[in-house]
Design a protein around this motif. Structure first.
Motif, PDB file in Angstrom:
ATOM      1  N   TYR A   1       0.830  -1.199   0.000  1.00 51.31           N
ATOM      2  CA  TYR A   1       0.000   0.000   0.000  1.00 51.31           C
ATOM      3  C   TYR A   1       0.866   1.249   0.000  1.00 51.31           C
ATOM      4  O   TYR A   1       1.832   1.347   0.761  1.00 51.31           O
ATOM      5  N   LEU A   2       0.498   2.206  -0.834  1.00 52.25           N
ATOM      6  CA  LEU A   2       1.129   3.520  -0.844  1.00 52.25           C
ATOM      7  C   LEU A   2       0.082   4.517  -0.375  1.00 52.25           C
ATOM      8  O   LEU A   2      -0.939   4.719  -1.044  1.00 52.25           O
ATOM      9  N   ASP A   3       0.308   5.101   0.808  1.00 52.51           N
ATOM     10  CA  ASP A   3      -0.683   5.993   1.426  1.00 52.51           C
ATOM     11  C   ASP A   3      -2.069   5.343   1.435  1.00 52.51           C
ATOM     12  O   ASP A   3      -3.079   5.951   1.043  1.00 52.51           O
ATOM     13  N   ASP A   4      -2.097   4.087   1.889  1.00 56.16           N
ATOM     14  CA  ASP A   4      -3.325   3.295   2.057  1.00 56.16           C
ATOM     15  C   ASP A   4      -4.018   2.943   0.749  1.00 56.16           C
ATOM     16  O   ASP A   4      -5.133   2.414   0.756  1.00 56.16           O
ATOM     17  N   GLN A   5      -3.349   3.193  -0.381  1.00 52.10           N
ATOM     18  CA  GLN A   5      -3.881   2.781  -1.679  1.00 52.10           C
ATOM     19  C   GLN A   5      -3.177   1.498  -2.109  1.00 52.10           C
ATOM     20  O   GLN A   5      -1.947   1.447  -2.188  1.00 52.10           O
ATOM     21  N   LEU A   6      -3.956   0.451  -2.388  1.00 53.59           N
ATOM     22  CA  LEU A   6      -3.393  -0.843  -2.769  1.00 53.59           C
ATOM     23  C   LEU A   6      -2.702  -0.758  -4.123  1.00 53.59           C
ATOM     24  O   LEU A   6      -3.276  -0.240  -5.096  1.00 53.59           O
ATOM     25  N   VAL A   7      -1.464  -1.254  -4.185  1.00 51.42           N
ATOM     26  CA  VAL A   7      -0.761  -1.387  -5.460  1.00 51.42           C
ATOM     27  C   VAL A   7      -1.224  -2.707  -6.071  1.00 51.42           C
ATOM     28  O   VAL A   7      -0.859  -3.785  -5.602  1.00 51.42           O
ATOM     29  N   GLU A   8      -2.029  -2.631  -7.094  1.00 51.81           N
ATOM     30  CA  GLU A   8      -2.704  -3.820  -7.620  1.00 51.81           C
ATOM     31  C   GLU A   8      -1.877  -4.542  -8.673  1.00 51.81           C
ATOM     32  O   GLU A   8      -1.059  -3.943  -9.374  1.00 51.81           O
ATOM     33  N   GLY A   9      -2.135  -5.843  -8.774  1.00 48.91           N
ATOM     34  CA  GLY A   9      -1.595  -6.648  -9.870  1.00 48.91           C
ATOM     35  C   GLY A   9      -0.138  -7.014  -9.761  1.00 48.91           C
ATOM     36  O   GLY A   9       0.489  -7.363 -10.775  1.00 48.91           O
ATOM     37  N   LEU A  10       0.444  -6.976  -8.556  1.00 48.08           N
ATOM     38  CA  LEU A  10       1.855  -7.324  -8.411  1.00 48.08           C
ATOM     39  C   LEU A  10       2.049  -8.826  -8.634  1.00 48.08           C
ATOM     40  O   LEU A  10       1.371  -9.653  -8.019  1.00 48.08           O
ATOM     41  N   THR A  11       2.997  -9.178  -9.495  1.00 45.19           N
ATOM     42  CA  THR A  11       3.356 -10.584  -9.656  1.00 45.19           C
ATOM     43  C   THR A  11       4.221 -11.001  -8.462  1.00 45.19           C
ATOM     44  O   THR A  11       4.736 -10.142  -7.730  1.00 45.19           O
ATOM     45  N   PRO A  12       4.384 -12.295  -8.220  1.00 48.75           N
ATOM     46  CA  PRO A  12       5.228 -12.730  -7.101  1.00 48.75           C
ATOM     47  C   PRO A  12       6.630 -12.137  -7.143  1.00 48.75           C
ATOM     48  O   PRO A  12       7.169 -11.713  -6.119  1.00 48.75           O
ATOM     49  N   LYS A  13       7.224 -12.075  -8.327  1.00 46.02           N
ATOM     50  CA  LYS A  13       8.582 -11.553  -8.429  1.00 46.02           C
ATOM     51  C   LYS A  13       8.613 -10.049  -8.191  1.00 46.02           C
ATOM     52  O   LYS A  13       9.541  -9.531  -7.559  1.00 46.02           O
ATOM     53  N   GLU A  14       7.604  -9.332  -8.679  1.00 45.62           N
ATOM     54  CA  GLU A  14       7.539  -7.890  -8.440  1.00 45.62           C
ATOM     55  C   GLU A  14       7.382  -7.594  -6.956  1.00 45.62           C
ATOM     56  O   GLU A  14       8.001  -6.665  -6.431  1.00 45.62           O
TER      57      GLU A  14
END
Length: 240
Positions: free
Chosen positions: A155-168
């Motif tokens: 989360y960046l300032d409580d905003q979810l960073v969506e779609g991260l792959t396992p490696k990311e």
């Protein structure tokens, strides 16, 4: 390990078959892109690893990779390509491949890459199974950023960073755990990919590019390039 190798060059498959047999891995070979995808889709959860040629009949490797990622975001994928072009490799990584190996390659190198990627996948899976309940505690908390390794969320300032792959996610976690520390590409290959001698630095650059794009959808950039050295995480300037 149960591995699916989608490779239209039968001589390459035959060569690798001997090495896979020596490792006592359960390997299925497919020589056509669509056939390989159908084989994967028949039992998506059963595969521990996929190696995927870029140039395949019926359906190319990039398309196969994209279709696999629609079903599974976790199965490790290594792209095999005869083209030593950065753009081809970046496209493969952007479609969801975890790594690539350029032909001609040493069978020992491919085996080592597979083992390294599999080790990381197993460690991630073991971490996720520590608790069956969602733990809301965050493992990394900085000025504007927080990460939970059990839910695999950032989360960046409580905003979810969506779609991260396992490696990311692993790459972001490695950087965020030590804010403002500069990591060379070689060190990131060692820490995130378990590569010490045979990794390609462009793998890091391609993942950083995709990671930045996903972070920028929710807020300011927190991954900075230190020219001539590598990358660092720094959110101290967010909101200024």
């Amino acid at each position: 390990m149960k591995l699916l190798m989608i490779e239209d060059n039968e001589s390459v498959s035959e060569m690798m078959k001997m090495f896979f047999l020596n490792e006592e891995w359960d390997v299925t070979f497919e020589y056509d892109g669509k056939d390989g995808l159908d084989q994967f889709l028949a039992s998506p959860d059963s595969w521990d690893m996929v190696t995927l040629d870029l140039n395949l009949p019926t359906m190319d490797g990039v398309t196969v990779c994209r279709e696999i990622r629609k079903v599974s975001t976790t199965v490790p994928i290594i792209m095999l390509t005869a083209r030593d072009s950065e753009s081809d490799q970046v496209i493969g990584l952007e479609m969801g491949a975890d790594d690539y190996v350029t032909k001609p390659f040493s069978p020992i190198t491919l085996i080592a890459r597979i083992k390294a990627l599999h080790r990381r996948a197993v460690l991630t899976d073991d971490t996720d199974k520590v608790s069956n309940e969602i733990d809301e505690a965050f493992d990394v908390i900085t000025d504007h950023f927080k990460m939970n390794t059990k839910t695999r969320e950032a989360y960046l300032d409580d905003q979810l960073v969506e779609g991260l792959t396992p490696k990311e996610f692993d790459l972001l976690l490695t950087l965020a755990k030590k804010p403002r520390q500069v990591f060379s590409r070689e060190k990131l290959l060692e820490l995130v990919w378990d590569y010490q001698y045979f990794g390609d630095e462009r793998t890091v650059d391609a993942h950083i590019k995709k990671l930045r794009q996903k972070i920028e959808k929710v807020g300011p950039q927190v991954i900075q390039t230190v020219w001539g050295v590598g990358y660092k995480f720094d959110d101290s300037g967010v909101g200024e």
